[in-house]
Structures are given as C-alpha cells and as structure tokens.
Design a protein around this motif. Structure first.
Motif, short mmCIF file in Angstrom:
data_model
loop_
_atom_site.label_atom_id
_atom_site.label_comp_id
_atom_site.label_asym_id
_atom_site.label_seq_id
_atom_site.Cartn_x
_atom_site.Cartn_y
_atom_site.Cartn_z
N VAL A 274 0.83 -1.21 0.00
CA VAL A 274 0.00 0.00 0.00
C VAL A 274 0.86 1.25 0.00
O VAL A 274 0.62 2.20 -0.74
CB VAL A 274 -0.96 -0.02 1.21
N LEU A 275 1.91 1.27 0.82
CA LEU A 275 2.81 2.42 0.85
C LEU A 275 3.51 2.59 -0.49
O LEU A 275 3.71 3.72 -0.95
CB LEU A 275 3.83 2.26 1.97
N ALA A 276 3.88 1.50 -1.13
CA ALA A 276 4.54 1.59 -2.44
C ALA A 276 3.66 2.32 -3.44
O ALA A 276 4.14 3.15 -4.23
CB ALA A 276 4.88 0.20 -2.94
N LYS A 277 2.36 2.03 -3.41
CA LYS A 277 1.44 2.71 -4.33
C LYS A 277 1.34 4.19 -4.01
O LYS A 277 1.26 5.04 -4.92
CB LYS A 277 0.06 2.05 -4.27
N ALA A 278 1.35 4.54 -2.73
CA ALA A 278 1.28 5.95 -2.34
C ALA A 278 2.54 6.70 -2.77
O ALA A 278 2.45 7.84 -3.26
CB ALA A 278 1.08 6.07 -0.84
N ILE A 279 3.69 6.09 -2.58
CA ILE A 279 4.95 6.72 -3.00
C ILE A 279 4.93 6.95 -4.51
O ILE A 279 5.27 8.04 -5.00
CB ILE A 279 6.15 5.84 -2.62
N SER A 280 4.52 5.95 -5.26
CA SER A 280 4.45 6.08 -6.71
C SER A 280 3.48 7.18 -7.12
O SER A 280 3.72 7.94 -8.07
CB SER A 280 4.04 4.75 -7.34
N ALA A 281 2.37 7.28 -6.38
CA ALA A 281 1.35 8.29 -6.71
C ALA A 281 1.88 9.71 -6.53
O ALA A 281 1.68 10.57 -7.39
CB ALA A 281 0.11 8.07 -5.86
N VAL A 282 2.56 9.98 -5.41
CA VAL A 282 3.07 11.34 -5.20
C VAL A 282 4.19 11.65 -6.17
O VAL A 282 4.33 12.80 -6.62
CB VAL A 282 3.52 11.58 -3.74
N GLN A 283 4.99 10.64 -6.51
CA GLN A 283 6.03 10.88 -7.52
C GLN A 283 5.39 11.25 -8.86
O GLN A 283 5.90 12.12 -9.56
CB GLN A 283 6.91 9.64 -7.66
N GLY A 284 4.30 10.57 -9.17
CA GLY A 284 3.60 10.88 -10.41
C GLY A 284 3.04 12.28 -10.45
O GLY A 284 2.81 12.83 -11.53
N ARG A 285 2.83 12.86 -9.26
CA ARG A 285 2.34 14.24 -9.17
C ARG A 285 3.49 15.24 -9.03
O ARG A 285 3.26 16.41 -8.76
CB ARG A 285 1.40 14.38 -7.97
N GLY A 286 4.72 14.77 -9.20
CA GLY A 286 5.87 15.67 -9.21
C GLY A 286 6.61 15.83 -7.90
O GLY A 286 7.54 16.64 -7.80
N MET A 287 6.23 15.08 -6.86
CA MET A 287 6.90 15.20 -5.58
C MET A 287 8.20 14.38 -5.58
O MET A 287 8.21 13.23 -5.99
CB MET A 287 6.00 14.73 -4.44
N VAL A 288 9.27 15.00 -5.10
CA VAL A 288 10.56 14.32 -4.95
C VAL A 288 10.61 13.72 -3.55
O VAL A 288 10.44 14.43 -2.56
CB VAL A 288 11.73 15.29 -5.16
N VAL A 289 10.85 12.42 -3.46
CA VAL A 289 10.90 11.72 -2.18
C VAL A 289 12.35 11.40 -1.85
O VAL A 289 13.05 10.75 -2.64
CB VAL A 289 10.07 10.43 -2.20
N VAL A 290 12.82 11.87 -0.69
CA VAL A 290 14.19 11.64 -0.24
C VAL A 290 14.12 10.83 1.05
O VAL A 290 13.42 11.22 1.99
CB VAL A 290 14.92 12.98 0.02
N ALA A 291 14.84 9.71 1.12
CA ALA A 291 14.70 8.82 2.28
C ALA A 291 16.03 8.23 2.71
O ALA A 291 16.95 8.05 1.91
CB ALA A 291 13.72 7.68 1.96
N ALA A 292 16.13 7.92 4.01
CA ALA A 292 17.34 7.37 4.61
C ALA A 292 17.44 5.87 4.36
O ALA A 292 16.43 5.17 4.26
CB ALA A 292 17.34 7.64 6.12
N VAL A 293 18.70 5.38 4.32
CA VAL A 293 18.92 3.95 4.14
C VAL A 293 18.97 3.21 5.47
O VAL A 293 19.05 1.98 5.50
CB VAL A 293 20.22 3.66 3.34
N GLY A 294 18.90 3.92 6.59
CA GLY A 294 18.85 3.27 7.89
C GLY A 294 20.22 2.98 8.47
O GLY A 294 21.26 3.27 7.86
N ASN A 295 20.22 2.40 9.67
CA ASN A 295 21.45 2.21 10.45
C ASN A 295 21.64 0.78 10.94
O ASN A 295 22.27 0.56 11.97
CB ASN A 295 21.43 3.13 11.67
#
Length: 412
Positions: A274-295
């Motif tokens: 579900v989150l994958a679809k949301a991320i793809s949706a905002v990217q499709g609307r032009g939003m740049v998503v920046v995320a950490a690789v974790g520790n």
C-alpha cells in the motif's frame, strides 16, 4: 571495524527502531563516547569482519522482538515477521464484492478512506477475533487473490539525538517569511519542538502532533540548510504503533494537498504494497521523495521507502567523510551527506550531537529543493553536479553518486 565495533554500535543502535515510540534509555547518553570509540578503531585500521555485520543483524532482530514483547496490546508480527499494528490489515483498491467476501470470512471493516489526490482507496480491516495477524493475513490472501493486501507495518527513526548537557544555541531559524528557498519541503517524522517554527504541522497518530527530539533534529537541519517553508506530518505522536504504513500514506496525501515539492523521510522499514502505491502516486504528481537507508548495517534487508524506484536514497558520512559503519542499504543508493560529528536541535531547542542516516537525509532534501527551485525539471542534473565523488571513481554502493551538502555540517 567489526566485532569490537559491534558492541559499541549496540549503544547507538539499541533504541533506533523504538526510540520514537518507547523512548528506550541509554543510546543518547553514550553517543559521544561511541563516536570517539569508532574514530579510534578506524585510526587503528581494525579489519572488518563478517562477525560484526552479523552482530548488527542480530541486534536488529533482538530490538524488534523487544519492541513487540513490550507492546503486545498494540503490535504483533505479521506474515513477513515484521512488526505491525496489532489485529489490522489494509486493502487497497478492493471493490464492494471483495470487501463482502472478506466480511464473510470474519474480517470487520474498521474504516474506509479515499485518497483522491493519490488515486487510492484504502480499507482498514480488523482480523477475526482471536486470530493472529500473520495467520489472518495468509487467510485473507487466499480469500482475495489479486487484491492488494498488507499489514500496517511499522517504520522507525534511523538516527539518535544525544542526551546529556550542552549549552543551548540560539533558536533555529523558522517562520514562513523571507524564504531563501521558494519550494515547500515536507517532513514525515515526529513533530518539531516550538523553537523550530514551521509553516504547518499535522498529526497522523494518536497524541500527534507531539514534539520529538528526532523530528526536531531533522527540521533543524533543514532550517540550517536554508529551508523555511516546511510542512511536518507527525506519524508517531504517543502511539506505541506509530510510524505505521497507513499513517505515512495519510501523511503523503496531506503533503500533496499542501503543494509540497520535496519530502524528507528519515524512517526505515519493510516493503509495503500500500505504501509503495502511495509513493508512486506522489512521484507521479511531481513530488521528490528523499529517504534514509537506515542504520542496521550492510547485511540488513533493503530499507524502504529508500528502496522504492525513483526515491532518492541517502547514506551518511562522518566528519572525515568516511561512510558510517552502521549505515544500512537500499536497492539503489543516490547520495551521501553528513550524518555524524555534527549537531542538531532537540525538542527543547538545544543543539546536541547526532548520528545516523536520519540526519543526512534532510540535508540532501534541502539541496534537492534548491535544485528544483533553480533548475525545475532538470533538478537531478543540478544535484549530480554538486555531488563530490568519494571512494572509488564514479557511482558506487558506499557513497552513491557522491557527497551532497558537505559544508552543511554544524559543529558548534
């Protein structure tokens, strides 16, 4: 760097997944000591070993088990052995016939939410009484083949803010006027403290918005890097199962309505349909998503949302531009930025030592926002042009395409 370092890293990493929810003690108090110890070991040229990598992986498994054990009323393991909100599953795009079949199988609709801006319709289901989440998830997949189903998995802060005493620095800049960066930036995290004035804060968890040290640190670094127009989505509050996938989906929908162009997410967790679809949706609307690789170290499973296609995945370096030994991995890596031997503001507005890929992420997000403002659709070329090559020549799996915002580290 490994078996000896693994013990030291445990002090830093022990609270990482649970700190926003459980406030486990100890990690912040030892942060400065761990930095010094790591520096000393690296100077000695201690050879890396598989043992320490395995130690990081074991520490992650132990932390997740402790999280679930301490919060049995709110959290349980799902079918993928990942912590998730207890007794709930998510359906996306299910029609009325599919929902009816789920109800006939004993599942109960808790709520339905249409995210029109995302093009998603999500149904929250309660599992049948007495059923374990993992078994209920497997059963529902048999009942509804082809339907997008996921548990409400949890995502965790990927860095720590030191406790202990330190002289307070001037309040971080804030406000919405006189922006030096005419692009609105979003943050999905805990809420910032009152000293970090932002354009808007919205809660997506019980008790939210609630100021947190981690969210405050992320926002302070954005402000320090020149951002002013910031919208913060608090997905933690005081909810033991805060930071869940559904909260992040709701946060993304809200940030889209706020016309956010770049979002900084210093949280890590498993792949979630579900989150994958949301991320793809905002990217499709032009939003740049920046995320950490974790520790959780290089042997940890790939982190999400950093591993989703098109997300800018960020790792961290210390004050000597060495990759943090505890840095996790994603399916791809874009940039490195400062994430240790530096300060950020806590919820009380005091500048404290921080360490983790969490704190590299807002620096890259700030530079991405600047690039979007200056170059529009060619923002990625601008960011690549700024990146300083580290390690072996060209892109590599340790530093990505290079160091961004290298001069953004605050040390006093």
């Amino acid at each position: 760097m490994r078996s000896t370092i693994a013990a030291s890293l445990a002090m830093v990493l022990a609270a990482t997944p649970a700190m926003a929810q459980l406030a486990l003690p100890g990690a912040g108090d030892t942060l400065g000591q761990v930095n010094s110890r790591l520096d000393g070991l690296l100077e000695q040229g201690v050879n890396t070993t598989r043992k320490a990598v395995d130690g990081l992986t074991s520490a992650r498994i132990d932390r997740l088990a402790e999280l679930v054990r301490n919060n049995r009323q709110a959290i349980e393991f799902d079918a993928e052995n990942q912590p998730a909100r207890r007794g709930e599953l998510l359906l996306e795009g299910a029609d009325s016939a599919a929902i009816a079949r789920a109800e006939q199988a004993g599942f109960v609709v808790i709520a339905r939410e249409d995210f029109q801006d995302l093009g998603l319709a999500v149904v929250r289901l309660a599992v049948p009484p007495g059923a374990a989440l993992a078994q209920a998830e497997k059963r529902l997949r048999k009942v509804l083949p082809g339907v997008t189903i996921s548990s409400d998995q949890l995502y965790f802060a990927s860095g720590n803010v030191a406790a202990g005493s330190m002289a307070a620095a001037p309040s971080v800049p804030g406000g919405t006027a006189a922006s030096t960066m005419p692009v609105r930036i979003g943050v999905i995290d805990g809420a910032p403290g009152p000293s970090a004035q932002v354009a808007a804060t919205q809660g997506f968890a019980r008790g939210a918005p609630l100021a947190s040290n981690h969210g405050s640190a992320v926002v302070s670094l954005l402000l320090h890097a020149g951002a002013r127009d910031i919208a913060v989505a608090d997905v933690y509050g005081n909810d033991p199962a805060g930071g869940n996938a559904f909260a992040i989906v709701r946060a993304l929908g809200w940030l889209l309505t706020r016309k956010v162009r770049v979002v900084s997410i210093s949280l890590v967790g498993p792949r979630n349909a579900v989150l994958a679809k949301a991320i793809s949706a905002v990217q499709g609307r032009g939003m740049v998503v920046v995320a950490a690789v974790g520790n959780d170290g290089p042997a940890a499973p790939p982190s999400y949302p950093a591993s989703y296609p098109g997300v800018i995945a960020v790792t961290a370096v210390d004050g000597r531009n060495r990759a943090l030994i505890e840095a996790g991995r994603a399916l791809h890596l874009d940039y490195a930025a400062p994430g240790a031997d530096m300060l950020a503001a806590n919820a009380a507005g005091q500048w404290k030592a921080v360490r983790g890929t969490s704190f590299a992420t807002p620096l890259v997000a700030a530079r991405a926002a600047r690039a979007v403002a200056d170059r529009g659709a060619k923002w990625l070329l601008a960011l690549d042009g700024e990146a300083r090559d580290l390690g072996r020549k060209g892109p590599d799996p340790v530093f990505g395409r290079g160091l961004v915002c290298g001069s953004c580290r605050r040390t006093k």
